[in-house]
Motif scaffolding. Structure first.
Motif, mmCIF file in Angstrom:
data_model
loop_
_atom_site.group_PDB
_atom_site.id
_atom_site.type_symbol
_atom_site.label_atom_id
_atom_site.label_comp_id
_atom_site.label_asym_id
_atom_site.label_seq_id
_atom_site.Cartn_x
_atom_site.Cartn_y
_atom_site.Cartn_z
ATOM 1 N N ASP A 28 0.719 -1.257 0.008
ATOM 2 C CA ASP A 28 -0.237 0.230 0.057
ATOM 3 C C ASP A 28 0.623 1.223 -0.170
ATOM 4 N N VAL A 29 0.466 2.105 -0.610
ATOM 5 C CA VAL A 29 1.017 3.603 -0.542
ATOM 6 C C VAL A 29 0.183 4.698 0.123
ATOM 7 N N PRO A 30 0.585 5.198 1.292
ATOM 8 C CA PRO A 30 -0.200 5.728 2.003
ATOM 9 C C PRO A 30 -0.170 7.692 1.587
ATOM 10 N N LEU A 31 -1.231 7.825 1.204
ATOM 11 C CA LEU A 31 -1.931 9.018 0.713
ATOM 12 C C LEU A 31 -1.068 10.104 1.302
ATOM 13 N N ASP A 32 -0.425 10.258 2.401
ATOM 14 C CA ASP A 32 -0.083 11.646 2.931
ATOM 15 C C ASP A 32 1.325 11.190 1.847
ATOM 16 N N VAL A 33 1.858 10.427 1.586
ATOM 17 C CA VAL A 33 3.102 9.891 1.056
ATOM 18 C C VAL A 33 2.888 11.197 -0.192
ATOM 19 N N VAL A 34 2.359 10.832 -0.938
ATOM 20 C CA VAL A 34 1.802 11.138 -2.415
ATOM 21 C C VAL A 34 1.401 12.426 -1.992
ATOM 22 N N ARG A 35 0.686 12.952 -1.192
ATOM 23 C CA ARG A 35 0.620 14.113 -1.150
ATOM 24 C C ARG A 35 2.138 15.480 -0.075
ATOM 25 N N ASP A 36 2.909 14.280 0.386
ATOM 26 C CA ASP A 36 4.014 15.225 0.797
ATOM 27 C C ASP A 36 4.599 15.462 -1.084
ATOM 28 N N ALA A 37 4.572 14.137 -1.779
ATOM 29 C CA ALA A 37 5.353 14.899 -3.362
ATOM 30 C C ALA A 37 4.835 15.635 -4.444
#
Length: 216
Positions: A28-37
């Motif tokens: 799984d890819v945490p949404l927070d990581v995508v948001r940071d990027a």
């Protein structure tokens, strides 16, 4: 804030590769990581500083599956066409071998696009009918941010691949996601953690074969 790998600017720029076979489809890819990027990507330039971009982050399994099916159908048509890399020889045996590997990994991704944990679509506020003239200024307000996103994802241990074949079904995908008529899609990035960490600069033609100083 998500963890960032200790990569220098040149290393980050030269080792951010298209990741297809090495995308981890099970993690799984945490949404927070995508948001940071994406926060980093929003620092990219845009024409007249309009910042007209939009980012559709698709995690819903059914929607990912539907987009993946559209992508697979478009890829199949492309693979059977005359412009597909392995359907024409470049005359350079070494390059043909590389192109064959690229084609193989592209097929792998096309068959699994709907299984990738996160799909990110970069879009741009634009008229429903795009101008027939040069569109460099239009897409130049989106594509730098999309590349910045890929760099920011790589720095956080995530792989991506630049794809546009879904655009054959842009209207259908827009309807699926409820995208307004005046928002046009420009790129689809499959995003996942990658397996292994042996990315290195790709072989390119020598700079002097494409460099022109003060004229052609």
């Amino acid at each position: 804030m998500s963890d960032v790998l200790p990569l220098g600017p040149d290393e980050l720029l030269s080792t951010t590769r298209s990741v297809r076979k090495r995308l981890d489809l099970t993690r799984d890819v945490p949404l927070d990581v995508v948001r940071d990027a994406l926060e980093v990507a929003l620092q990219a330039p845009s024409g007249s500083n309009q910042q007209g971009w939009h980012w559709l982050v698709v995690t819903d399994p059914d929607k990912r599956k539907a987009i993946g099916e559209y992508y697979r159908e478009s890829y199949t048509a492309y693979r059977n066409g005359p412009t597909y890399p392995t359907n024409r020889s470049t005359g350079d045996t070494e390059r043909d071998v590389v192109q064959s590997r690229v084609a193989d990994s592209a097929t792998y991704l096309a068959e699994r696009m709907g299984e990738v944990p996160v799909l990110v679509i970069g879009a741009l506020q634009a008229s429903a009918e795009l101008p027939a003239s040069n569109q460099a200024g239009l897409w130049g307000s989106l594509l730098p941010a999309a590349w910045s996103l890929q760099l920011a994802l790589r720095a956080r241990g995530l792989g991506s691949a630049w794809t546009t074949l879904h655009l054959k079904y842009e209207k259908e995908i827009s309807q699926l996601l409820g995208v307004p008529d005046d928002v046009r899609q420009g790129v689809l990035l499959p995003v996942a953690y990658y397996t292994g960490d042996t990315f290195k600069p790709a072989k390119r033609a020598p700079l002097d074969t494409v460099l022109h100083v003060d004229g052609w």
